[in-house]
Design a protein around this motif. Structure first.
Motif, short mmCIF file in Angstrom:
data_model
loop_
_atom_site.label_atom_id
_atom_site.label_comp_id
_atom_site.label_asym_id
_atom_site.label_seq_id
_atom_site.Cartn_x
_atom_site.Cartn_y
_atom_site.Cartn_z
N ALA A 153 0.83 -1.21 0.00
CA ALA A 153 0.00 0.00 0.00
C ALA A 153 0.86 1.26 0.00
O ALA A 153 0.45 2.30 -0.52
N LEU A 154 2.05 1.17 0.57
CA LEU A 154 2.98 2.30 0.57
C LEU A 154 3.73 2.44 -0.75
O LEU A 154 4.53 3.35 -0.92
N GLY A 155 3.47 1.53 -1.69
CA GLY A 155 4.08 1.64 -3.01
C GLY A 155 5.33 0.81 -3.21
O GLY A 155 6.00 0.94 -4.24
N MET A 156 5.66 -0.05 -2.26
CA MET A 156 6.85 -0.89 -2.44
C MET A 156 6.55 -1.98 -3.45
O MET A 156 5.44 -2.49 -3.54
N THR A 157 7.59 -2.34 -4.19
CA THR A 157 7.47 -3.44 -5.15
C THR A 157 7.43 -4.76 -4.37
O THR A 157 7.76 -4.80 -3.18
#
Length: 147
Positions: free
Chosen positions: A61-65
């Protein structure tokens, strides 16, 4: 001392608020591993798996792959025991990630942390406004009107 509860794939998914397929996908990718497998082949997950699954969901959700999330889970597994308690005795040798990837991960984490810090006040303000909007409360002005 009682034994911790074990979750089936469906129960783990329900507890985390995701689909069974999501849990299976993360397991197929090696991001989650069952704590036990029954004689009939059913995967059973302990309480720590729920923590790891929630971590994965938050990191995504924080945008990490997925690769970055995998590294974060690997770090957690290396520095925490199976109950989720921090291990004070861990060493660099316990972390199976090379220094280059760790440095890239640290850079990414700092960027996410910085973005969150810059947006924390706005996020809180929007949350208050939306809470008031959808609970029927009167909206209080948060910024002075432009004259």
């Amino acid at each position: 001392m009682t034994t911790p509860p074990f979750y089936t794939t469906a129960e783990l998914a329900r507890a985390a608020g995701v689909t069974r397929r999501t849990v299976m996908h993360y397991a197929e990718l090696g991001l989650l591993a069952p704590d036990q497998v029954t004689a009939s082949g059913r995967s059973l997950y302990g309480p720590y798996a729920l923590r790891l699954l929630r971590d994965l969901l938050d990191l995504r959700a924080l945008g990490m792959t997925l690769e970055e999330a995998r590294d974060m889970v690997t770090l957690r597994r290396a520095t925490h025991d199976v109950t989720g308690a921090y291990r004070h005795d861990w060493t660099r040798a316990d972390v199976p990630i090379d220094d280059e990837r760790l440095q890239a991960l640290q850079s990414r984490l700092r960027a996410i942390q910085g973005a969150y810090e810059r947006q924390a006040e706005n996020l809180a303000r929007f949350d208050r406004w939306l809470t008031k909007r959808f609970t029927g409360g009167a909206l209080e002005p948060t910024d002075p009107p432009n004259s």
